[in-house]
Design a protein around this motif. Sequence first.
Motif, short mmCIF file in Angstrom:
data_model
loop_
_atom_site.label_atom_id
_atom_site.label_comp_id
_atom_site.label_asym_id
_atom_site.label_seq_id
_atom_site.Cartn_x
_atom_site.Cartn_y
_atom_site.Cartn_z
N VAL A 127 0.87 -1.18 0.00
CA VAL A 127 0.00 0.00 0.00
C VAL A 127 0.91 1.22 0.00
O VAL A 127 1.73 1.39 0.91
CB VAL A 127 -0.93 0.00 1.23
N VAL A 128 0.75 2.08 -1.00
CA VAL A 128 1.69 3.17 -1.23
C VAL A 128 0.95 4.50 -1.13
O VAL A 128 -0.18 4.64 -1.61
CB VAL A 128 2.35 3.04 -2.62
N GLY A 129 1.60 5.46 -0.48
CA GLY A 129 1.07 6.82 -0.47
C GLY A 129 0.19 7.16 0.72
O GLY A 129 -0.38 8.26 0.76
N VAL A 130 0.08 6.27 1.70
CA VAL A 130 -0.69 6.58 2.91
C VAL A 130 0.18 6.28 4.13
O VAL A 130 1.02 5.38 4.10
CB VAL A 130 -2.01 5.78 2.99
N ASP A 131 -0.02 7.04 5.19
CA ASP A 131 0.76 6.79 6.39
C ASP A 131 0.12 5.69 7.23
O ASP A 131 -0.95 5.16 6.89
CB ASP A 131 0.94 8.07 7.20
N GLY A 132 0.79 5.34 8.31
CA GLY A 132 0.34 4.23 9.13
C GLY A 132 -1.03 4.45 9.73
O GLY A 132 -1.86 3.53 9.80
N ASP A 133 -1.32 5.67 10.20
CA ASP A 133 -2.63 5.95 10.78
C ASP A 133 -3.73 5.81 9.75
O ASP A 133 -4.81 5.27 10.03
CB ASP A 133 -2.64 7.36 11.38
N ARG A 134 -3.49 6.33 8.53
CA ARG A 134 -4.50 6.23 7.47
C ARG A 134 -4.71 4.77 7.07
O ARG A 134 -5.86 4.34 6.87
CB ARG A 134 -4.04 7.05 6.27
N LEU A 135 -3.64 3.99 6.99
CA LEU A 135 -3.78 2.58 6.65
C LEU A 135 -4.59 1.85 7.72
O LEU A 135 -5.47 1.04 7.41
CB LEU A 135 -2.41 1.93 6.49
N ALA A 136 -4.30 2.12 8.99
CA ALA A 136 -5.06 1.49 10.07
C ALA A 136 -6.53 1.83 9.96
O ALA A 136 -7.41 0.98 10.18
CB ALA A 136 -4.49 1.92 11.42
N ALA A 137 -6.83 3.09 9.61
CA ALA A 137 -8.23 3.50 9.47
C ALA A 137 -8.89 2.78 8.29
O ALA A 137 -10.06 2.36 8.38
CB ALA A 137 -8.29 5.02 9.27
N LEU A 138 -8.16 2.62 7.20
CA LEU A 138 -8.71 1.90 6.04
C LEU A 138 -9.00 0.44 6.37
O LEU A 138 -10.03 -0.12 5.97
CB LEU A 138 -7.73 1.99 4.87
N LEU A 139 -8.09 -0.18 7.10
CA LEU A 139 -8.31 -1.57 7.49
C LEU A 139 -9.50 -1.69 8.43
O LEU A 139 -10.32 -2.62 8.32
CB LEU A 139 -7.05 -2.14 8.16
N ALA A 140 -9.60 -0.76 9.37
CA ALA A 140 -10.73 -0.79 10.31
C ALA A 140 -12.04 -0.52 9.59
O ALA A 140 -13.07 -1.16 9.88
CB ALA A 140 -10.50 0.24 11.42
#
Length: 782
Positions: A127-140
């Motif tokens: 997953v490219v172009g998003v930070d860790g917080d944004r990725l966690a939010a997408l997964l949630a």
Amino acid sequence: MKALIFPGQGAQFRGMGRDLFDAYPEAAEQASDILGYDLPRLCLHDPHRVLNDTEYTQPALFVVGALAHRRWREENGDAAGYLAGHSLGEYCALHAAGAFDFATGVRLVQRRGALMARARGGGMVAVVGVDGDRLAALLAEGAFTTLTVANHNTPTQHVVSGDAETIGALETHLEDRKVRCVRLKVSGAFHSPLMRPAQEEFAAFLRDFRLDDPRLPVIANATARPYPAGRTADLLTRQITSPVRWTESVHHLLDLGVNDFVELGGTVVGRLVDQIRTAPRPAPAAPPPAPRADEAQPRPAGPAPGPRAADAARAATELGSAVFRRRLGLRYAYAAGGMYRGIASPRMVIALARRGMLGILGTGGTPHREIEEGLRTIRAALGPDRPFGVNFLAHHDDPAAERAMADLLLRQDVRIVEASAFIRMTPALVLYRARGLRRGPDGTPVCDHRVVAKVSRPEVARAFMAPAPDAVLDRLVRDGDLDAHRAELARQVPMSHDITVEADSGGHTDGGISTVMMPAMHRLRQEAQHRHGYAEPICLGLAGGLGTPEAVAAAFMLGADYVLTGSVNQCTVEAGTSDAVKDMLQDIDIHDTEYAPAGDMFEMGAKVQVLRKGVFFPTRANKLFSLYSHYDGLDELPARTRDLLERTYFRRTLDEVWEDTRAHLRSRGRHDDLARAEANPKLRMALVFRWYFAHTAQLALNGRDDRTNYQVHTGPALGSFNQWVKGTDLERWRERHVDDIGVRLLEGAAEHIGAMCRGWHGPAPAAPRPVPRTEPAPTGAA
């Protein structure tokens, strides 16, 4: 300062290593002989198109990386200060640091690659172009709870791992939200819990090899910190299921002063390092003001409001009292209690001490020769300076045993003890404390012997906050055990400067409630400081129920100067109990414990909290206390009851148990106790019933087949911890290490406190999860 770094899977290409194979033909031939195929031909020509297959990729990358380091060392000497490798590249770093030779490295990566190649049904997506917080939010947002962030390659590039079907659904979810993602060409969910079968096979394979400690610091993917002594095989095993914490590893190297990264064997991770270095890092939390030496009430020096996850590591070191950390020589305001019969093992103490936490050796019920051997092991591993503690358990019915323990502690020059189960200040404990006093340059007492007292009742806390009783000091002076000078100093200091308030917990417990106890104990501390005018402040710790970051955060918010954990540590690799017990404990929930009589204080009706799930011990122990309360001797027991006890509880006759008990009392020189029991049927029954408690504890420690009779002291905190780590790399106990648990609890607590502060001004924060520590093309699948 220079760091050498090595790439992992994804850095391979046809034609790699040509000049290296020409320069070191003997090494290339040796590798080919071990692997069973022509490695240079594979790397240079790949005639069968298998170079990108995991089982071939990994040996190829290791050999190229190892030979690249050989050439670099010949040209530059040992000019590097640190080494690191991305996933498979970590093997190159360890070889370069002398942890194993070239041939061993080839064999290790050949087996690792084969095991990982066998994994099926998994997938990985970058997953490219998003930070860790944004990725966690997408997964949630998509409820992708079974997926793991397997690689933290850069602040804005991560790799997610899991079963193939869910990974496919994640791709669709991300594409619908215009998030760039790239499916990796792998068949397994590398660096996720789904790799546990491969991990277990690899762990068994490693037992046939001797792996040394690296001679230069190597940053481990699983911890983002240098390899500690004695953990090479362990961390390589963990790496298979643990995320690759590359971003954090690079940040740590930068913090250590590294300014030159040299990539050997590729160019991929060097580009990742460039991205990490140029990406903004959150500003660190402001440090708290240094506490005054004469501060009467040390306040928790917690993190500034709102630290983000990137600041949690630093904030964790600032939780609690700086006074406590400074005087005990710790990095963290964190201790792990000395669990009975060596469950708090030397290995546990060593791991905690190396991480800057206080580990306490469990000694209750352990022969002195084993305690002394444990102390030798600890000191050999830690050297003279790193602090650790030893449990000093009260013996209410055997003052001679208590004095013998004090003599051992003094003889071994133990500087920190955890005083447990004391209800009054006994001569042995006072002797230990007073023998460590001397007068400082300014005339005030200096304490070389620290007593970390565990209390659950106000009257006991009050006694520890006061100086040693005059009557006890006078007796010790009169008997020649203590000189008058030290006795006078003992009247100027409390029995303990560090007092752990023990709420409801595993093992011995009064079932106290922390929110009730801590405010009351704070008031007692204020009164003691005011009454006695101590030059050095008293610190209050909190224990009991600490199994999650939220619970640890609550302890510090209640004003704890430090925290002490127990139950969460007994289900770890380092715990000195049986694998059978750990297998049982790793799956319990918060309702799977129960109260039972305490074997060492059976007649008094004291309680311990024990495992209930899968065992009969609590029911049987309570039955024994009921029988003791209703009958005056074994001869009064109904025949049917006696038969039940002999068949199912004791597995031998009560007469045989009594003979064993008599032999034990004789061997300990307790002839007066034996005489009283011979004359008193009620006392004899109590001693026979006590045998059951000692027997069931030993069954559990040894992991014998009679699991229904296991006595396992534990509290509901372990159940809450199990729920917190469910679905993560810590779900199974073989992945749990006491020092890692401590750091994750503290970092999670710091993050939770900050999130709560932000939440008071906005939406309520989500509960912290133990996100595994672990990132221009996507790289590092393995």
